[in-house]
Design an enzyme around this catalytic site. Sequence first.
Site, PDB file in Angstrom:
ATOM      1  N   TYR A 187      -2.381  -1.137  10.931  1.00  0.00           N
ATOM      2  CA  TYR A 187      -2.606  -1.706   9.597  1.00  0.00           C
ATOM      3  C   TYR A 187      -1.437  -1.353   8.676  1.00  0.00           C
ATOM      4  CZ  TYR A 187      -3.952  -1.915   4.765  1.00  0.00           C
ATOM      5  OH  TYR A 187      -3.925  -2.156   3.416  1.00  0.00           O
ATOM      6  N   SER A 210       0.834  -1.203   0.000  1.00  0.00           N
ATOM      7  CA  SER A 210       0.000   0.000   0.000  1.00  0.00           C
ATOM      8  C   SER A 210       0.866   1.250   0.000  1.00  0.00           C
ATOM      9  CB  SER A 210      -0.858  -0.019   1.274  1.00  0.00           C
ATOM     10  OG  SER A 210      -1.482   1.221   1.472  1.00  0.00           O
ATOM     11  N   LYS A 256       1.752  -3.728   6.650  1.00  0.00           N
ATOM     12  CA  LYS A 256       2.199  -3.702   5.246  1.00  0.00           C
ATOM     13  C   LYS A 256       3.699  -3.405   5.183  1.00  0.00           C
ATOM     14  CE  LYS A 256      -1.703  -4.643   3.426  1.00  0.00           C
ATOM     15  NZ  LYS A 256      -1.884  -5.977   2.881  1.00  0.00           N
TER      16      LYS A 256
HETATM   17  P1  NAD Z   1     -11.049  -7.134   1.220  1.00  0.00           P
HETATM   18  O1  NAD Z   1     -11.293  -7.105   2.680  1.00  0.00           O
HETATM   19  O2  NAD Z   1     -12.200  -6.951   0.304  1.00  0.00           O
HETATM   20  O3  NAD Z   1     -10.282  -8.480   0.801  1.00  0.00           O
HETATM   21  C1  NAD Z   1      -9.443  -9.168   1.690  1.00  0.00           C
HETATM   22  C2  NAD Z   1      -9.932 -10.603   1.733  1.00  0.00           C
HETATM   23  O4  NAD Z   1      -9.081 -11.356   2.603  1.00  0.00           O
HETATM   24  C3  NAD Z   1     -11.354 -10.737   2.264  1.00  0.00           C
HETATM   25  O5  NAD Z   1     -12.133 -11.458   1.326  1.00  0.00           O
HETATM   26  C4  NAD Z   1     -11.190 -11.513   3.571  1.00  0.00           C
HETATM   27  O6  NAD Z   1     -12.292 -12.357   3.823  1.00  0.00           O
HETATM   28  C5  NAD Z   1      -9.908 -12.249   3.338  1.00  0.00           C
HETATM   29  N1  NAD Z   1      -9.153 -12.590   4.548  1.00  0.00           N
HETATM   30  C6  NAD Z   1      -8.828 -11.788   5.597  1.00  0.00           C
HETATM   31  N2  NAD Z   1      -8.113 -12.464   6.507  1.00  0.00           N
HETATM   32  C7  NAD Z   1      -7.968 -13.722   6.030  1.00  0.00           C
HETATM   33  C8  NAD Z   1      -7.340 -14.895   6.526  1.00  0.00           C
HETATM   34  N3  NAD Z   1      -6.722 -14.903   7.716  1.00  0.00           N
HETATM   35  N4  NAD Z   1      -7.388 -16.019   5.773  1.00  0.00           N
HETATM   36  C9  NAD Z   1      -8.026 -16.037   4.571  1.00  0.00           C
HETATM   37  N5  NAD Z   1      -8.656 -14.955   4.069  1.00  0.00           N
HETATM   38  C10 NAD Z   1      -8.615 -13.814   4.784  1.00  0.00           C
HETATM   39  O7  NAD Z   1      -9.918  -6.025   0.902  1.00  0.00           O
HETATM   40  P2  NAD Z   1      -9.392  -5.460  -0.480  1.00  0.00           P
HETATM   41  O8  NAD Z   1      -9.743  -4.017  -0.544  1.00  0.00           O
HETATM   42  O9  NAD Z   1      -9.768  -6.346  -1.583  1.00  0.00           O
HETATM   43  O10 NAD Z   1      -7.838  -5.544  -0.213  1.00  0.00           O
HETATM   44  C11 NAD Z   1      -7.040  -6.643  -0.658  1.00  0.00           C
HETATM   45  C12 NAD Z   1      -5.624  -6.450  -0.175  1.00  0.00           C
HETATM   46  O11 NAD Z   1      -5.124  -5.227  -0.691  1.00  0.00           O
HETATM   47  C13 NAD Z   1      -5.484  -6.371   1.341  1.00  0.00           C
HETATM   48  O12 NAD Z   1      -4.279  -6.997   1.712  1.00  0.00           O
HETATM   49  C14 NAD Z   1      -5.405  -4.882   1.585  1.00  0.00           C
HETATM   50  O13 NAD Z   1      -4.710  -4.587   2.757  1.00  0.00           O
HETATM   51  C15 NAD Z   1      -4.632  -4.411   0.368  1.00  0.00           C
HETATM   52  N6  NAD Z   1      -4.846  -3.010   0.042  1.00  0.00           N
HETATM   53  C16 NAD Z   1      -6.119  -2.534  -0.090  1.00  0.00           C
HETATM   54  C17 NAD Z   1      -6.326  -1.199  -0.386  1.00  0.00           C
HETATM   55  C18 NAD Z   1      -7.718  -0.627  -0.488  1.00  0.00           C
HETATM   56  O14 NAD Z   1      -7.865   0.594  -0.388  1.00  0.00           O
HETATM   57  N7  NAD Z   1      -8.754  -1.427  -0.697  1.00  0.00           N
HETATM   58  C19 NAD Z   1      -5.236  -0.352  -0.581  1.00  0.00           C
HETATM   59  C20 NAD Z   1      -3.939  -0.869  -0.448  1.00  0.00           C
HETATM   60  C21 NAD Z   1      -3.759  -2.218  -0.146  1.00  0.00           C
HETATM   61  C1  WQD Z   2      -9.527   9.598   0.892  1.00  0.00           C
HETATM   62  C2  WQD Z   2      -9.701  11.085   1.164  1.00  0.00           C
HETATM   63  C3  WQD Z   2     -10.005  11.603   3.482  1.00  0.00           C
HETATM   64  C4  WQD Z   2     -13.853   9.552   3.883  1.00  0.00           C
HETATM   65  C5  WQD Z   2      -7.001   4.557   3.001  1.00  0.00           C
HETATM   66  C6  WQD Z   2      -5.955   3.894   3.851  1.00  0.00           C
HETATM   67  C7  WQD Z   2      -4.815   3.424   2.996  1.00  0.00           C
HETATM   68  C8  WQD Z   2      -5.313   2.586   1.817  1.00  0.00           C
HETATM   69  C9  WQD Z   2      -6.452   3.213   1.092  1.00  0.00           C
HETATM   70  C10 WQD Z   2      -5.124   0.284   2.307  1.00  0.00           C
HETATM   71  C11 WQD Z   2      -8.929  11.572   2.393  1.00  0.00           C
HETATM   72  C12 WQD Z   2     -11.253  11.942   2.692  1.00  0.00           C
HETATM   73  C13 WQD Z   2     -12.677  10.075   3.391  1.00  0.00           C
HETATM   74  C14 WQD Z   2     -14.892  10.440   4.262  1.00  0.00           C
HETATM   75  C15 WQD Z   2     -13.503  12.279   3.615  1.00  0.00           C
HETATM   76  N1  WQD Z   2      -5.809   1.320   2.239  1.00  0.00           N
HETATM   77  N2  WQD Z   2     -12.497  11.419   3.262  1.00  0.00           N
HETATM   78  N3  WQD Z   2     -14.671  11.776   4.114  1.00  0.00           N
HETATM   79  O1  WQD Z   2      -7.197   7.590   3.760  1.00  0.00           O
HETATM   80  O2  WQD Z   2      -6.294   7.934   1.407  1.00  0.00           O
HETATM   81  O3  WQD Z   2      -6.401   5.667   2.351  1.00  0.00           O
HETATM   82  O4  WQD Z   2      -7.463   3.635   2.015  1.00  0.00           O
HETATM   83  O5  WQD Z   2      -3.950   0.133   2.241  1.00  0.00           O
HETATM   84  O6  WQD Z   2      -3.957   2.705   3.831  1.00  0.00           O
HETATM   85  O7  WQD Z   2      -5.485   4.814   4.817  1.00  0.00           O
HETATM   86  O8  WQD Z   2      -8.495   6.782   1.715  1.00  0.00           O
HETATM   87  O9  WQD Z   2     -10.846   6.825   1.011  1.00  0.00           O
HETATM   88  O10 WQD Z   2     -10.309   6.876   3.487  1.00  0.00           O
HETATM   89  O11 WQD Z   2      -9.804   8.865   2.090  1.00  0.00           O
HETATM   90  O12 WQD Z   2     -13.363  13.512   3.511  1.00  0.00           O
HETATM   91  O13 WQD Z   2     -15.956  10.019   4.723  1.00  0.00           O
HETATM   92  O14 WQD Z   2     -11.083  11.337   1.440  1.00  0.00           O
HETATM   93  O15 WQD Z   2      -9.751  12.553   4.487  1.00  0.00           O
HETATM   94  O16 WQD Z   2      -8.484  12.877   2.105  1.00  0.00           O
HETATM   95  P1  WQD Z   2      -7.054   7.107   2.384  1.00  0.00           P
HETATM   96  P2  WQD Z   2      -9.940   7.270   2.107  1.00  0.00           P
END
Ligand code: NAD
Ligand code: WQD
Length: 338
Positions: free
Chosen positions: A149, A124, A153
């Site tokens: 969290y 991330s 990562k």
């Molecule tokens: P998500 O929660 O939709 O998907 C994660 C999946 O992992 C879920 O289906 C959950 O049931 C499964 N899971 C959790 N713990 C588990 C375990 N112990 N064993 C087996 N399955 C398990 O999330 P997402 O948004 O699809 O994110 C996928 C990956 O990408 C995650 O690692 C997340 O941290 C990373 N990521 C997400 C974002 C974002 O903004 N969505 C941004 C950066 C990184």
């Molecule tokens: C985006 C912008 C908020 C909600 C998060 C995690 C990051 C990554 C992605 C996994 C910011 C603003 C948000 C609301 C708002 N996940 N906001 N009102 O914070 O950039 O990233 O998700 O790895 O680790 O921190 O994403 O969508 O929460 O926020 O004003 O109700 O929207 O302040 O500027 P963020 P976000």
Amino acid sequence: MRILVTGGAGFIGSHTVVELQEAGHEPFVLDNLYNASEKVIGRVEAITGKKVPFYKVDIRDREGLNRVFDEVKPEAVIHFAGLKAVGESVRMPWEYYENNIGGTLTLVDVMRQHGCKNIIFSSSATVYGDPAFIPITEECPKGQCTNPYGWTKSMLEQILSDIQKADQEWNVVLLRYFNPIGAHKSGTIGENPNGIPNNLMPYITQVAVGKLEKLHVFGNDYDTPDGTGVRDYIHVVDLAKGHVCALKKLTPGSGLSIYNLGTGVGYSVLDIVKNFEAATGITIPYVIDPRRAGDIATCYSSADKAHEDLGWKAENGIREMCEDAWRWQSSNPNGYDD
Ligand code: NAD
Ligand code: WQD
């Protein structure tokens, strides 16, 4: 390629399974369904017209993993499984470290015992902390995370890098996602947050569908063009395709590879509101609230390295991201419960 997709029933994982199948690969989904519905599997099958083998297994369950590896014999793992809610991680750090780090350690041990040493890991942009410079290149130093969290990562990147350094048979790709939004064009799979969404786009779509009254904009006094936070939003289908392209870095001798997956473009919170309104014709009422703890002003990528090395680049613009997020939300107001 035979690919085990951990967390493959989740938001990004399910979209990646679609793109893997469309590209001719053989994905196998492993998920404990903690944050996903099994209905996703049928929806993915309906999109691609191909079967998706599914294993309800936890990555912390060594015996369960051994059974899956014996049966599937994957050549590579794309590892999405993990907990991802920033605020929850502050309240439940033990659970986050145990699930994300403990689970990955078990997974990687089972992988090496089965001779599978190719992994793509979901990292991330959060690992950059408050970034030292913008746009953020992969050379930007990792920073101080503001929540457990984010630390999972950052630590897992270190752990996987150390494992690769000690055993050159490993090929490790760390993909640093920026802000994934949108949904598959079919409107049948998408993001399905539990309870009140933490992230901006699902909050906006729930306001649009009438489940929430108004958007709370977290601060308008940042040093950005309109004072609201600027982020690099990327369409989840583009992100998914980035994983397919990253498979080419799982060849012998590739070693460790690190890529940003973003668009290289930053949008403010109010830009997103305006673009969503223009794409859908729906007005999003909002109020300005104080800043959210741990937020930074600006975060967007340089996406050049992935383009140069992988031939990958995001294709969808902000309009498609808004339209597709809305198509998913409006046709599934209650997510997979509909
Ligand atoms: P998500 O929660 O939709 O998907 C994660 C999946 O992992 C879920 O289906 C959950 O049931 C499964 N899971 C959790 N713990 C588990 C375990 N112990 N064993 C087996 N399955 C398990 O999330 P997402 O948004 O699809 O994110 C996928 C990956 O990408 C995650 O690692 C997340 O941290 C990373 N990521 C997400 C974002 C974002 O903004 N969505 C941004 C950066 C990184
Ligand atoms: C985006 C912008 C908020 C909600 C998060 C995690 C990051 C990554 C992605 C996994 C910011 C603003 C948000 C609301 C708002 N996940 N906001 N009102 O914070 O950039 O990233 O998700 O790895 O680790 O921190 O994403 O969508 O929460 O926020 O004003 O109700 O929207 O302040 O500027 P963020 P976000």
